[in-house]
Motif scaffolding. Sequence first.
Motif, PDB file in Angstrom:
ATOM      1  N   UNK A 201       1.769  62.865 -28.373  1.00 24.52           N
ATOM      2  CA  UNK A 201       2.302  63.801 -27.396  1.00 24.52           C
ATOM      3  C   UNK A 201       1.144  64.291 -26.522  1.00 24.52           C
ATOM      4  N   UNK A 202       1.450  64.567 -25.270  1.00 25.16           N
ATOM      5  CA  UNK A 202       0.412  64.889 -24.299  1.00 25.16           C
ATOM      6  C   UNK A 202       0.732  66.221 -23.628  1.00 25.16           C
ATOM      7  N   UNK A 203      -0.345  66.946 -23.303  1.00 24.01           N
ATOM      8  CA  UNK A 203      -0.218  68.239 -22.628  1.00 24.01           C
ATOM      9  C   UNK A 203      -1.203  68.272 -21.465  1.00 24.01           C
ATOM     10  N   UNK A 204      -0.749  67.995 -20.251  1.00 26.37           N
ATOM     11  CA  UNK A 204      -1.645  68.063 -19.093  1.00 26.37           C
ATOM     12  C   UNK A 204      -1.587  69.442 -18.431  1.00 26.37           C
ATOM     13  N   UNK A 205      -2.676  69.822 -17.818  1.00 24.66           N
ATOM     14  CA  UNK A 205      -2.744  71.090 -17.086  1.00 24.66           C
ATOM     15  C   UNK A 205      -3.914  71.032 -16.109  1.00 24.66           C
ATOM     16  N   UNK A 206      -3.861  71.906 -15.126  1.00 27.15           N
ATOM     17  CA  UNK A 206      -4.969  72.027 -14.191  1.00 27.15           C
ATOM     18  C   UNK A 206      -6.180  72.596 -14.930  1.00 27.15           C
ATOM     19  N   UNK A 207      -7.335  72.049 -14.660  1.00 24.74           N
ATOM     20  CA  UNK A 207      -8.529  72.460 -15.391  1.00 24.74           C
ATOM     21  C   UNK A 207      -8.780  73.954 -15.212  1.00 24.74           C
ATOM     22  N   UNK A 208      -8.995  74.621 -16.336  1.00 26.19           N
ATOM     23  CA  UNK A 208      -9.239  76.068 -16.404  1.00 26.19           C
ATOM     24  C   UNK A 208      -7.987  76.877 -16.088  1.00 26.19           C
ATOM     25  N   UNK A 209      -6.825  76.232 -16.069  1.00 30.01           N
ATOM     26  CA  UNK A 209      -5.553  76.915 -15.838  1.00 30.01           C
ATOM     27  C   UNK A 209      -4.558  76.462 -16.892  1.00 30.01           C
ATOM     28  N   UNK A 210      -3.544  77.278 -17.182  1.00 28.28           N
ATOM     29  CA  UNK A 210      -2.615  76.910 -18.261  1.00 28.28           C
ATOM     30  C   UNK A 210      -1.506  75.953 -17.846  1.00 28.28           C
ATOM     31  N   UNK A 211      -1.335  75.702 -16.551  1.00 29.17           N
ATOM     32  CA  UNK A 211      -0.211  74.879 -16.107  1.00 29.17           C
ATOM     33  C   UNK A 211      -0.669  73.930 -15.011  1.00 29.17           C
ATOM     34  N   UNK A 212       0.252  73.053 -14.619  1.00 28.53           N
ATOM     35  CA  UNK A 212      -0.028  72.087 -13.563  1.00 28.53           C
ATOM     36  C   UNK A 212       0.100  72.732 -12.192  1.00 28.53           C
ATOM     37  N   UNK A 213      -0.400  72.090 -11.143  1.00 27.05           N
ATOM     38  CA  UNK A 213      -0.167  72.603  -9.788  1.00 27.05           C
ATOM     39  C   UNK A 213       1.318  72.648  -9.466  1.00 27.05           C
ATOM     40  N   UNK A 214       1.684  73.460  -8.484  1.00 27.54           N
ATOM     41  CA  UNK A 214       3.096  73.655  -8.164  1.00 27.54           C
ATOM     42  C   UNK A 214       3.752  72.390  -7.636  1.00 27.54           C
ATOM     43  N   UNK A 215       3.012  71.477  -7.062  1.00 23.15           N
ATOM     44  CA  UNK A 215       3.605  70.274  -6.484  1.00 23.15           C
ATOM     45  C   UNK A 215       3.691  69.111  -7.481  1.00 23.15           C
ATOM     46  N   UNK A 216       3.162  69.297  -8.681  1.00 24.36           N
ATOM     47  CA  UNK A 216       3.117  68.216  -9.662  1.00 24.36           C
ATOM     48  C   UNK A 216       3.998  68.555 -10.863  1.00 24.36           C
TER      49      UNK A 216
ATOM     50  N   UNK B 115      -4.221  70.212   0.491  1.00 27.57           N
ATOM     51  CA  UNK B 115      -5.191  69.507  -0.353  1.00 27.57           C
ATOM     52  C   UNK B 115      -5.883  68.371   0.366  1.00 27.57           C
ATOM     53  N   UNK B 116      -5.718  68.273   1.645  1.00 28.95           N
ATOM     54  CA  UNK B 116      -6.307  67.172   2.403  1.00 28.95           C
ATOM     55  C   UNK B 116      -7.832  67.177   2.277  1.00 28.95           C
ATOM     56  N   UNK B 117      -8.388  66.069   1.808  1.00 31.19           N
ATOM     57  CA  UNK B 117      -9.829  65.938   1.656  1.00 31.19           C
ATOM     58  C   UNK B 117     -10.399  66.644   0.442  1.00 31.19           C
ATOM     59  N   UNK B 118      -9.576  67.180  -0.427  1.00 27.79           N
ATOM     60  CA  UNK B 118     -10.047  67.895  -1.610  1.00 27.79           C
ATOM     61  C   UNK B 118      -9.789  67.069  -2.861  1.00 27.79           C
ATOM     62  N   UNK B 119     -10.325  67.576  -3.967  1.00 30.53           N
ATOM     63  CA  UNK B 119     -10.132  66.927  -5.266  1.00 30.53           C
ATOM     64  C   UNK B 119      -9.654  67.963  -6.268  1.00 30.53           C
ATOM     65  N   UNK B 120      -8.750  67.553  -7.114  1.00 33.05           N
ATOM     66  CA  UNK B 120      -8.280  68.422  -8.196  1.00 33.05           C
ATOM     67  C   UNK B 120      -8.552  67.707  -9.517  1.00 33.05           C
ATOM     68  N   UNK B 121      -8.831  68.501 -10.535  1.00 32.35           N
ATOM     69  CA  UNK B 121      -9.147  67.956 -11.864  1.00 32.35           C
ATOM     70  C   UNK B 121      -8.114  68.447 -12.858  1.00 32.35           C
TER      71      UNK B 121
END
Length: 407
Positions: A49-64, A85-91
């Motif tokens: 089982x997998x649990x993804x989240x935005x780094x240093x945050x408890x949940x995913x971004x609103x668009x994902x 998010x144009x030209x940016x990076x998310x982890x």
Amino acid sequence: MNTFWLLLMYILVVRGELLDQAAVGELYTFKIEPNIFDWSHQVINEQFRYTPSLKSYPDLPSWMRYMYSNEYHAGFLYGTPPEQLLGKSITLDIVALNKKNYETRNTELTIKVARKIHAPNIIQMKIDNLNWVHLMDPGRIENLRNIYRKDLWPESESDLSLVFMESAVNMGGRLPLRPQQHEGVVVHLGSFAKFSERLKDLQEEVRPLYKLPSCTYKRTSVQKLFENSGFKLDWCAFRIVGTDMSPEVLHHNHDGNKLSVGTNSLEMSTLKRREGGRWQGMHRDEMPSRNYIDEFAFAFAIPTVIFGILCGILTASLCFKHEKFYKGSSYPTTSSTVQMVQYSDTNSQPVTTLKSLKDPNCLLDNTSLRSQSPNSLYHLENPANAYLRPKPPPYKGGSVTRSGVDI
């Protein structure tokens, strides 16, 4: 176009970190499997089982969004990156759990968002015979695009892409009656090309069906094109939306900065606070205010009126029953006069006639009544002794003679 699509889905493993690319306004998907955590393929995939989240945050971004598929035994990340998010990076931080021995492993996924302008012309449709996970297959998506690129919309052959995908249940649809049936999936395809005349005719053909919630039974002139490729569409949900068409309500807001007509101030401030998929706090001035005076008035006035009406009805019923009780307990009157008489012991004729109880003058002559009552004589002579019989009335017989002499 195939090379560009493969480039977007290509993953490089560098120092234990995953690198991937996405484009603004285009659907991004990522499959989470045990091999990215260095687990061998000999294990059973169902135990992970997998649990993804935005780094240093408890949940995913609103668009994902993340969903796990029991059919493929894998997790899927999907969503459409916004223009912010144009030209940016998310982890993203992905944690995997082995339910067999409770071993946990984690990895980081870095997504670089590339430049791409939103497609102005969108085709909205709902496919009933598929689930959301089935469109994670690039081959099935390619078959769907070929229907439009080769037949219905040849002008979009150069840039037709999948811009949105979501389960019909998450979009407000109902679960099927049978669990083995498919839930359905909502799909949006976009391009910069103008709509063809055939697409416009198709929308006019299905426009009378818009008032119906679902019409899977309806067949159109292009039904065979989709059925031959394995797609069964709900034509009530088919719409084309673009710059040269009348505005329609989209199932998904692709651009947070371009607000549609009718968007209220609260939704506008909400969209402004979402920058880069992260939530920013509300200012105190933006908090909505609420007046409770009317609510308190209704909360107290209506129960008070009802209570007063009930009290009035109860009081009236009790008073009516009280008056009826007293009227019913009065002694009945008769037209006959009851008389009490006193008899002598020698003859059967009444000596004294007592006053009638009905006669109002009976109380005026109470002296005679007391003088003729045996009890009155008893009480006058011996009032202290309550156990003696009353004194009999005086003897009123004739004279007794003895040997011819009167006594």
